[in-house]
Enzyme design. Structure first.
Site, PDB file in Angstrom:
ATOM      1  N   SER A 193       0.795  -1.225   0.000  1.00 56.66           N
ATOM      2  CA  SER A 193       0.000   0.000   0.000  1.00 56.66           C
ATOM      3  C   SER A 193       0.826   1.273   0.000  1.00 56.66           C
ATOM      4  O   SER A 193       0.319   2.328  -0.394  1.00 56.66           O
ATOM      5  CB  SER A 193      -0.939   0.016   1.211  1.00 56.66           C
ATOM      6  OG  SER A 193      -0.198  -0.007   2.422  1.00 56.66           O
ATOM      7  N   HIS A 221      -5.316  -4.794  -1.520  1.00 58.77           N
ATOM      8  CA  HIS A 221      -5.256  -3.765  -2.557  1.00 58.77           C
ATOM      9  C   HIS A 221      -5.288  -4.364  -3.959  1.00 58.77           C
ATOM     10  O   HIS A 221      -4.929  -3.680  -4.925  1.00 58.77           O
ATOM     11  CB  HIS A 221      -4.001  -2.912  -2.368  1.00 58.77           C
ATOM     12  CG  HIS A 221      -4.014  -2.109  -1.112  1.00 58.77           C
ATOM     13  ND1 HIS A 221      -4.569  -0.846  -1.028  1.00 58.77           N
ATOM     14  CD2 HIS A 221      -3.572  -2.402   0.137  1.00 58.77           C
ATOM     15  CE1 HIS A 221      -4.460  -0.383   0.211  1.00 58.77           C
ATOM     16  NE2 HIS A 221      -3.857  -1.311   0.935  1.00 58.77           N
ATOM     17  N   LYS A 252     -12.032  -1.816   0.108  1.00 60.72           N
ATOM     18  CA  LYS A 252     -11.248  -0.980  -0.800  1.00 60.72           C
ATOM     19  C   LYS A 252     -11.918  -0.967  -2.170  1.00 60.72           C
ATOM     20  O   LYS A 252     -12.861  -0.213  -2.381  1.00 60.72           O
ATOM     21  CB  LYS A 252      -9.804  -1.459  -0.813  1.00 60.72           C
ATOM     22  CG  LYS A 252      -9.134  -1.241   0.561  1.00 60.72           C
ATOM     23  CD  LYS A 252      -7.718  -1.698   0.618  1.00 60.72           C
ATOM     24  CE  LYS A 252      -7.048  -1.294   1.929  1.00 60.72           C
ATOM     25  NZ  LYS A 252      -7.717  -1.799   3.147  1.00 60.72           N
TER      26      LYS A 252
END
Length: 402
Positions: A193, A221, A252
């Site tokens: 990240s 992610h 996310k």
């Protein structure tokens, strides 16, 4: 004599080190929104609209009408909360449907939904109780905390370095008298990240296979973004059969809340019995479940991913043309600055031009590598991306050291 806690003193120390954090409430979630200064215990006073290049809502689905309708329908038909642990009365048909969809997307037998990705990491490592975890040096804090709680020993290998992992494993085999009887777990994020780079999964799997270790990945992610079906980096690389524990988040790219673990039936059955963060937590709220399921469908079937990657390419090219060094090879675009004060100055200068992108500085990243973390989404229009580039280009002139 006092046995209390000097919290004010701790806050002063954080302030002196430029590490004190503040809440800046947003009016809404989206590509553009209004922000307010930290109101402490009061009500926020929102200011002008700003472009947000700091969100992990990569596909822009948190504000999608279809996802919002799915959340509302779940609240009406099931309830706003699960009401109890899923092992008591909090397991609903919605939870099971989402888990079937996640398992199908990840190419696994079963999946299990947790209240957060953090809870999934901590609970899974604790439930597996490995003798040794081999953990990437830049793994997320939830993995670090899972190792602290659940692993007998943690060995940190150099970031994205399969050769160092192999060396650490070979050293363990030489020096530990009972190494042959130990359970070993290799854990890595797939997309990191803060650096935006992607783990070399195939080579890590090769090393793990040579030593009989399990591999656990966190696709926080990557879920919804990579591979033909949005499964993640594991699916893009064709490594489904070589990953023992597939973990990720719903908060996310899927624009909702929660975490998940996917794998074979024995793994999931063990986790729902032994993962304390699952057993002793109220089930994920039905609106979040409904939203995540619809978002996963859109991510797999729609064109949001193509739009995101077009924005990523446009923004990376623009920032590099403006003279910035952009790290990574994913949708996360860290603009390397170096000095922490310069990074904070660049953040302020960009914000003055209506663009929100946070400065990331030590100890979150190593000394001398402070950066601005820029994250475009599928909801940004071409003119939004161009405005972000323009803000960085103009802000560069305000920061003398750049």
């Amino acid at each position: 004599m006092s046995h209390g806690f000097d919290l004010r003193g701790r806050l002063r120390e954080r302030g002196a080190d430029d590490l004190r954090r503040h809440l800046d409430p947003a009016e809404s979630v989206g590509a553009r929104t209004r922000f307010a200064e930290d109101p402490k215990g009061g009500s926020p006073d929102f200011d002008g609209t700003e472009l947000v290049f700091a969100s992990n809502d990569y596909l822009g689905l948190a504000g999608d009408d279809r996802v919002q309708r799915a959340a509302a329908a779940a609240a009406r038909t099931v309830g706003t909360g699960a009401g109890a642990s899923r092992l008591v009365t909090g397991d609903t048909h919605l939870h099971r449907a989402l888990e079937r969809d996640l398992a199908d997307c990840k190419g696994c037998e079963r999946a299990l939904v947790f209240s957060s990705g953090y809870a999934a990491n901590v609970g899974t490592i604790d439930a597996l109780a490995p003798d040794v975890v081999f953990s990437d040096a830049l793994n997320h804090a939830s993995i670090v905390d899972g190792c602290r709680i659940g692993a007998s020993e943690t060995v940190v290998y150099d970031h994205c370095d399969p050769d160092d992992l192999a060396a650490e494993m070979a050293e363990r085999e030489r020096e530990a008298d009972d190494a042959a009887d130990e359970s070993w777990l290799v854990v890595t994020d797939t997309v990191f990240s803060m650096d935006g780079d992607v783990a070399p999964l195939e080579r890590l799997c090769d090393v793990a296979d040579e030593h009989g270790a399990w591999v656990m990945v966190d696709e926080a992610h990557a879920t919804g973004l990579f591979g033909d079906d949005g499964g993640g980096v594991v699916q893009r690389e064709g490594l489904t059969d070589r990953i023992d524990v597939n973990l990720g988040t719903l908060s996310k790219a899927l624009g909702s809340q929660g975490g998940y673990v996917a794998g074979d039936g024995d793994l999931i059955e063990h986790l729902l019995n032994a993962a304390r963060t699952f057993v002793f937590s109220t089930g994920l709220a039905p609106p979040a479940v409904g939203a995540a399921r619809e978002a996963l469908r859109i991510a797999r079937e729609g064109d949001r991913r193509e739009r995101l990657w077009a924005n990523v390419d446009r923004l990376r090219d623009g920032l590099e043309d403006a003279g910035f060094e952009v790290l990574g090879d994913s949708q996360i675009l860290p603009v390397l600055v170096g000095d922490r004060d310069d990074a904070l100055a660049l953040e302020r200068a960009v914000r003055e031009r209506g663009v929100v992108a946070p400065a990331i500085r030590p100890p979150t990243v190593p000394e001398g590598t402070a950066r601005i973390r820029v994250a475009p989404t599928a909801a940004h229009a071409d003119e939004d991306v161009d405005a972000c580039v323009r803000a960085f280009r103009e802000a560069r002139e305000d920061v003398d050291a750049l």
